[in-house]
Scaffold this motif. Structure first.
Motif, PDB file in Angstrom:
ATOM      1  N   UNK B  34       0.839  -1.189   0.000  1.00 49.25           N
ATOM      2  CA  UNK B  34       0.000   0.000   0.000  1.00 49.25           C
ATOM      3  C   UNK B  34       0.884   1.253   0.000  1.00 49.25           C
ATOM      4  N   UNK B  36       0.463   5.417   0.872  1.00 55.10           N
ATOM      5  CA  UNK B  36      -0.292   6.555   1.375  1.00 55.10           C
ATOM      6  C   UNK B  36       0.610   7.780   1.325  1.00 55.10           C
ATOM      7  N   UNK B  38       0.935  11.963   3.074  1.00 57.35           N
ATOM      8  CA  UNK B  38       0.426  12.903   4.053  1.00 57.35           C
ATOM      9  C   UNK B  38       0.977  14.278   3.730  1.00 57.35           C
ATOM     10  N   UNK B  42      -2.346  17.479   7.338  1.00 59.42           N
ATOM     11  CA  UNK B  42      -3.574  16.788   6.978  1.00 59.42           C
ATOM     12  C   UNK B  42      -3.496  15.315   7.366  1.00 59.42           C
ATOM     13  N   UNK B  43      -4.633  14.625   7.332  1.00 61.22           N
ATOM     14  CA  UNK B  43      -4.639  13.188   7.542  1.00 61.22           C
ATOM     15  C   UNK B  43      -4.030  12.471   6.351  1.00 61.22           C
ATOM     16  N   UNK B  44      -3.453  11.286   6.568  1.00 61.57           N
ATOM     17  CA  UNK B  44      -2.911  10.523   5.436  1.00 61.57           C
ATOM     18  C   UNK B  44      -3.981  10.238   4.395  1.00 61.57           C
ATOM     19  N   UNK B  46      -4.963   7.751   1.101  1.00 63.25           N
ATOM     20  CA  UNK B  46      -4.708   6.521   0.353  1.00 63.25           C
ATOM     21  C   UNK B  46      -4.386   6.864  -1.100  1.00 63.25           C
ATOM     22  N   UNK B  49      -2.723   0.503  -4.101  1.00 60.54           N
ATOM     23  CA  UNK B  49      -2.167  -0.707  -3.531  1.00 60.54           C
ATOM     24  C   UNK B  49      -2.103  -1.785  -4.603  1.00 60.54           C
ATOM     25  N   UNK B  87       4.279   7.161   2.307  1.00 58.25           N
ATOM     26  CA  UNK B  87       4.478   5.963   3.122  1.00 58.25           C
ATOM     27  C   UNK B  87       4.208   4.707   2.290  1.00 58.25           C
ATOM     28  N   UNK B 102      -2.846  -0.695   9.989  1.00 59.51           N
ATOM     29  CA  UNK B 102      -1.661  -0.265   9.250  1.00 59.51           C
ATOM     30  C   UNK B 102      -0.548   0.087  10.221  1.00 59.51           C
ATOM     31  N   UNK B 103       0.680  -0.232   9.841  1.00 58.31           N
ATOM     32  CA  UNK B 103       1.856   0.184  10.607  1.00 58.31           C
ATOM     33  C   UNK B 103       2.652   1.141   9.740  1.00 58.31           C
ATOM     34  N   UNK B 104       2.702   2.395  10.159  1.00 56.38           N
ATOM     35  CA  UNK B 104       3.392   3.422   9.393  1.00 56.38           C
ATOM     36  C   UNK B 104       4.856   3.503   9.821  1.00 56.38           C
ATOM     37  N   UNK B 105       5.749   3.591   8.823  1.00 56.48           N
ATOM     38  CA  UNK B 105       7.147   3.889   9.102  1.00 56.48           C
ATOM     39  C   UNK B 105       7.368   5.388   9.013  1.00 56.48           C
ATOM     40  N   UNK B 106       8.604   5.771   8.695  1.00 54.12           N
ATOM     41  CA  UNK B 106       8.946   7.198   8.621  1.00 54.12           C
ATOM     42  C   UNK B 106       8.645   7.800   7.259  1.00 54.12           C
TER      43      UNK B 106
END
Lengths: 114, 114
Positions: B34, B36, B38, B42-44, B46, B49, B87, B102-106
C-alpha cells in the motif's frame, strides 16, 4: 472525502483532566481506528474497532480507552490527560473490499495538555 | 507485517515524473503493498495498492518487481501540491485478525520544486 469528521479540531486542556475526542462517519463503515502522530514517531495505532461494541488495543493504548456504541461514532477518551499525550490524533475508517482494507483518514484533532 | 525501507527524502522538478522506491525484501505471499501520503497537517491519504501486478489509477502507478521484494510509486507529472510524506506499507490482507490495521514507518519526504 469519506465522510469523516473529528471533534473538536483543537483542544487545550490541563494535566489530570478527562478528555474525549469524537470521530463521526456517515457511510456505515465497519472498521474504525484511532492513531496519534508525534514528531519522530510517525503515526501509531492507539485502538481500533471492528464493529459496534467490538474494540481492541493498538500499539500505544496505555492511558486511552475507546467506545463504539453505534456504527457512526468512535470515541477516544483520555481518562486523566498527561503532557505526554499532547499530540495530533487521527481517526480513520476502512471497509473490506475483497480482502483489501483501504483506510481513509479524518482531518485530525490537535490536543495540547499543559 | 513485513518491514519496509524507504529513502528519507527525495526531490523532483515540477512536471517531471517522481519515482519513489520502497524495499520490502521480507514480504510474504499474502501481503499487499500500500502507498499513502500525508500533506502537511492533513490526515494521510490513500494512493494505491497492489499484490503482484502493476497498478494504475488517477493518482499514480505502482510497479512491483517480479520477486515482489521492492516496488516503485510513480507520480507521472509531479506538481507542487504533491509535496508530502509518502508511506509504503505492506500488510496481510487475507486471513488472521488484522482488521485492516496499518503500521506506518517514517516514509519519504518528497519535495517538488518549481
Amino acid at each position: 472525502d469519506a465522510g469523516i469528521t473529528q471533534s473538536p479540531r483543537h483542544k487545550v486542556t490541563e494535566t489530570g483532566t478527562p478528555v474525549t475526542l469524537r470521530c463521526h462517519q456517515t457511510e456505515n463503515h465497519r472498521y474504525m481506528y484511532w492513531y496519534r502522530q508525534d514528531p519522530g514517531h510517525g503515526l501509531r495505532l492507539i485502538h481500533y474497532s471492528y464493529g459496534v461494541k467490538d474494540t481492541d488495543k493498538g500499539e500505544v493504548s496505555d492511558g486511552y480507552s475507546v467506545s463504539r456504541s453505534k456504527t457512526e461514532d468512535f470515541l477516544l477518551t483520555l481518562e486523566s490527560a498527561t503532557s505526554s499525550q499532547t499530540s495530533v490524533y487521527f481517526c480513520a475508517i476502512s471497509e473490506s473490499r475483497r480482502g483489501s482494507y483501504e483506510q481513509y483518514f479524518g482531518p485530525g484533532t490537535r490536543l495540547t495538555v499543559t | 507485517d513485513a518491514k519496509t525501507t524507504q529513502p528519507p527524502s527525495m526531490d523532483c522538478a515540477e512536471g517531471r515524473a517522481a519515482n519513489l522506491p520502497c524495499n520490502h525484501s521480507t514480504i510474504s505471499g499474502n501481503e499487499y503493498v500500500y502507498w499513502y501520503r500525508q500533506i502537511h497537517s492533513q490526515g494521510p491519504q490513500y494512493i494505491i495498492h497492489g499484490l503482484k501486478n502493476n497498478e494504475t489509477n488517477e493518482m499514480a502507478s505502482l510497479i512491483i518487481t517480479e520477486d515482489r521484494k521492492s516496488s516503485t510509486l510513480i507520480l507521472p507529472h509531479a506538481t507542487l501540491r504533491d509535496t508530502a510524506v509518502y508511506y509504503c506499507i505492506v500488510r496481510v490482507v487475507y486471513g488472521g485478525t488484522s482488521y485492516g490495521k496499518l503500521t506506518f514507518g517514517q516514509g519519504t519526504i518528497l519535495t517538488v520544486h518549481p
